[in-house]
Design a protein around this motif. Structure first.
Motif, PDB file in Angstrom:
ATOM      1  N   VAL A   1      36.738 -61.240 -23.983  1.00 52.08           N
ATOM      2  CA  VAL A   1      36.651 -62.260 -22.936  1.00 52.08           C
ATOM      3  C   VAL A   1      37.078 -61.705 -21.584  1.00 52.08           C
ATOM      4  O   VAL A   1      36.611 -62.166 -20.540  1.00 52.08           O
ATOM      5  CB  VAL A   1      37.531 -63.482 -23.309  1.00 52.08           C
ATOM      6  CG1 VAL A   1      37.525 -64.519 -22.187  1.00 52.08           C
ATOM      7  CG2 VAL A   1      37.048 -64.109 -24.614  1.00 52.08           C
ATOM      8  N   TYR A   2      37.943 -60.677 -21.592  1.00 49.99           N
ATOM      9  CA  TYR A   2      38.574 -60.220 -20.359  1.00 49.99           C
ATOM     10  C   TYR A   2      38.152 -58.829 -19.895  1.00 49.99           C
ATOM     11  O   TYR A   2      38.307 -58.489 -18.723  1.00 49.99           O
ATOM     12  CB  TYR A   2      40.105 -60.197 -20.538  1.00 49.99           C
ATOM     13  CG  TYR A   2      40.685 -61.464 -21.102  1.00 49.99           C
ATOM     14  CD1 TYR A   2      40.838 -62.589 -20.302  1.00 49.99           C
ATOM     15  CD2 TYR A   2      41.093 -61.532 -22.433  1.00 49.99           C
ATOM     16  CE1 TYR A   2      41.386 -63.759 -20.819  1.00 49.99           C
ATOM     17  CE2 TYR A   2      41.637 -62.695 -22.956  1.00 49.99           C
ATOM     18  CZ  TYR A   2      41.784 -63.806 -22.143  1.00 49.99           C
ATOM     19  OH  TYR A   2      42.319 -64.963 -22.649  1.00 49.99           O
ATOM     20  N   ILE A   3      37.643 -58.000 -20.787  1.00 50.93           N
ATOM     21  CA  ILE A   3      37.522 -56.577 -20.495  1.00 50.93           C
ATOM     22  C   ILE A   3      36.555 -56.277 -19.351  1.00 50.93           C
ATOM     23  O   ILE A   3      36.793 -55.358 -18.550  1.00 50.93           O
ATOM     24  CB  ILE A   3      37.125 -55.778 -21.771  1.00 50.93           C
ATOM     25  CG1 ILE A   3      37.128 -54.281 -21.497  1.00 50.93           C
ATOM     26  CG2 ILE A   3      35.790 -56.253 -22.315  1.00 50.93           C
ATOM     27  CD1 ILE A   3      38.461 -53.726 -21.097  1.00 50.93           C
TER      28      ILE A   3
ATOM     29  N   VAL B   1      32.408 -52.316 -22.972  1.00 50.82           N
ATOM     30  CA  VAL B   1      32.908 -51.075 -22.370  1.00 50.82           C
ATOM     31  C   VAL B   1      31.805 -50.027 -22.307  1.00 50.82           C
ATOM     32  O   VAL B   1      31.615 -49.353 -21.283  1.00 50.82           O
ATOM     33  CB  VAL B   1      34.117 -50.539 -23.164  1.00 50.82           C
ATOM     34  CG1 VAL B   1      34.514 -49.152 -22.648  1.00 50.82           C
ATOM     35  CG2 VAL B   1      35.297 -51.486 -23.059  1.00 50.82           C
ATOM     36  N   GLU B   2      31.071 -49.873 -23.401  1.00 50.65           N
ATOM     37  CA  GLU B   2      30.011 -48.860 -23.450  1.00 50.65           C
ATOM     38  C   GLU B   2      28.901 -49.161 -22.447  1.00 50.65           C
ATOM     39  O   GLU B   2      28.333 -48.239 -21.847  1.00 50.65           O
ATOM     40  CB  GLU B   2      29.460 -48.777 -24.875  1.00 50.65           C
ATOM     41  CG  GLU B   2      30.444 -48.125 -25.841  1.00 50.65           C
ATOM     42  CD  GLU B   2      30.105 -48.380 -27.296  1.00 50.65           C
ATOM     43  OE1 GLU B   2      29.076 -49.046 -27.551  1.00 50.65           O
ATOM     44  OE2 GLU B   2      30.874 -47.930 -28.174  1.00 50.65           O
ATOM     45  N   HIS B   3      28.614 -50.433 -22.235  1.00 50.82           N
ATOM     46  CA  HIS B   3      27.627 -50.806 -21.222  1.00 50.82           C
ATOM     47  C   HIS B   3      28.129 -50.412 -19.827  1.00 50.82           C
ATOM     48  O   HIS B   3      27.366 -49.851 -19.017  1.00 50.82           O
ATOM     49  CB  HIS B   3      27.365 -52.313 -21.282  1.00 50.82           C
ATOM     50  CG  HIS B   3      26.453 -52.805 -20.203  1.00 50.82           C
ATOM     51  ND1 HIS B   3      25.086 -52.598 -20.217  1.00 50.82           N
ATOM     52  CD2 HIS B   3      26.719 -53.489 -19.047  1.00 50.82           C
ATOM     53  CE1 HIS B   3      24.547 -53.123 -19.140  1.00 50.82           C
ATOM     54  NE2 HIS B   3      25.509 -53.674 -18.418  1.00 50.82           N
ATOM     55  N   CYS B   4      29.404 -50.692 -19.558  1.00 52.38           N
ATOM     56  CA  CYS B   4      29.986 -50.309 -18.259  1.00 52.38           C
ATOM     57  C   CYS B   4      29.992 -48.795 -18.087  1.00 52.38           C
ATOM     58  O   CYS B   4      29.758 -48.276 -16.988  1.00 52.38           O
ATOM     59  CB  CYS B   4      31.403 -50.854 -18.139  1.00 52.38           C
ATOM     60  SG  CYS B   4      31.528 -52.653 -18.020  1.00 52.38           S
ATOM     61  N   ALA B   5      30.248 -48.067 -19.167  1.00 45.83           N
ATOM     62  CA  ALA B   5      30.307 -46.599 -19.099  1.00 45.83           C
ATOM     63  C   ALA B   5      28.952 -45.997 -18.766  1.00 45.83           C
ATOM     64  O   ALA B   5      28.870 -44.935 -18.127  1.00 45.83           O
ATOM     65  CB  ALA B   5      30.830 -46.041 -20.419  1.00 45.83           C
TER      66      ALA B   5
END
Length: 262
Positions: A15-17, A49-53
């Protein structure tokens, strides 16, 4: 080599990352690396996270083989860091846009081992409260310990910037699955190797009141043990200063009172 490494532990924070990472990616000081440590999160946090990376090559992902808890997750991150300085951001919290630049500029100006800032406590209803750290007695180790014992300086690892050597060049006791006072367990060990700590008046962190976090759940045996060990580190860090005895005894007495009144 980046200027600053930002350590982000991840466990059950889908929800927060995204908000957390976005606040780091948008920092005015952009010469950073973002080290995300996956502590075997069971939710979809790492998909985010992987999408942001994929969008930002400053994001580096490290995966634990099994769940170890927040202390070990942070240690995995800071031991892998290559920045001149290290800061921490819990994955349910987020940073003001110029937070890292403010801390870094002060570190360069003063050559401090630790630079501490103030922070906003973000309540469930969306309102915020400013929490202020203070160093009234000086910037050396003993003065910082007095401020800690008087509750004028928090032992939280977030809202602070550390020289990388302070974290990587010494051996610290780290414990798996600690859920309470894990910051204090490490911070009092760090202070023992600190020559200079500086406080700035700026707010450099947004701390979210998350009712599901360990701070707001019923204490179990591991939590009680972690609190007792944190008090041991507090005692060991201050025992050599006789004029801090009364402050230490008062702090530990109050901590035990709060513990048993929960």
């Amino acid at each position: 080599m980046p200027i600053v490494s930002v350590i982000v532990p991840v466990y059950n924070v889908e929800v927060y990352i995204e908000r957390c990472l976005q606040s780091i990616r948008e920092q005015t000081l952009n010469d950073i690396e973002i080290i995300v440590v996956d502590d075997c999160t069971p939710d979809n946090s790492m998909t985010i996270v992987e999408h942001c990376a994929k969008e930002d090559n400053r994001i580096k992902i490290i995966k634990h083989e099994y769940n170890k808890g927040i202390m070990c997750t942070r240690q995995t991150g800071y031991m892998a860091a290559t920045g001149e300085y290290i800061t921490f951001c819990d994955s349910d919290d987020y940073l003001p846009i110029n937070a890292i630049e403010l801390l870094y500029n002060e570190a360069i100006k003063t050559e401090a081992d630790i630079v501490s800032g103030n922070y906003l406590h973000v309540l469930v209803n969306g309102k915020t409260e400013k929490w202020t750290n203070e160093l009234k007695y000086g910037n050396d180790k003993k003065s910082a310990l007095k401020s800690l014992l008087l509750g004028e300086l928090t032992h939280c690892l977030w809202s602070k910037l550390f020289k990388r050597e302070l974290l990587q060049d010494y051996q610290y006791q780290i414990f798996e699955h600690f859920t309470n006072c894990e910051d204090g367990c490490l911070f009092y060990q760090l202070i023992d190797n600190t020559k200079k700590i500086i406080q700035i008046n700026d707010c450099v962190y947004n701390y979210l009141q998350n009712k599901e976090s360990s701070t707001h759940v019923r204490l179990n045996d591991i939590a009680l043990r972690s609190i007792c060990i944190a008090n041991r580190f507090r005692h060991e860090a201050t025992i050599h200063y006789a004029d801090l005895d009364s402050f230490r005894h008062l702090y530990i007495t109050n901590a035990l009172y709060m513990l048993y009144s929960r």
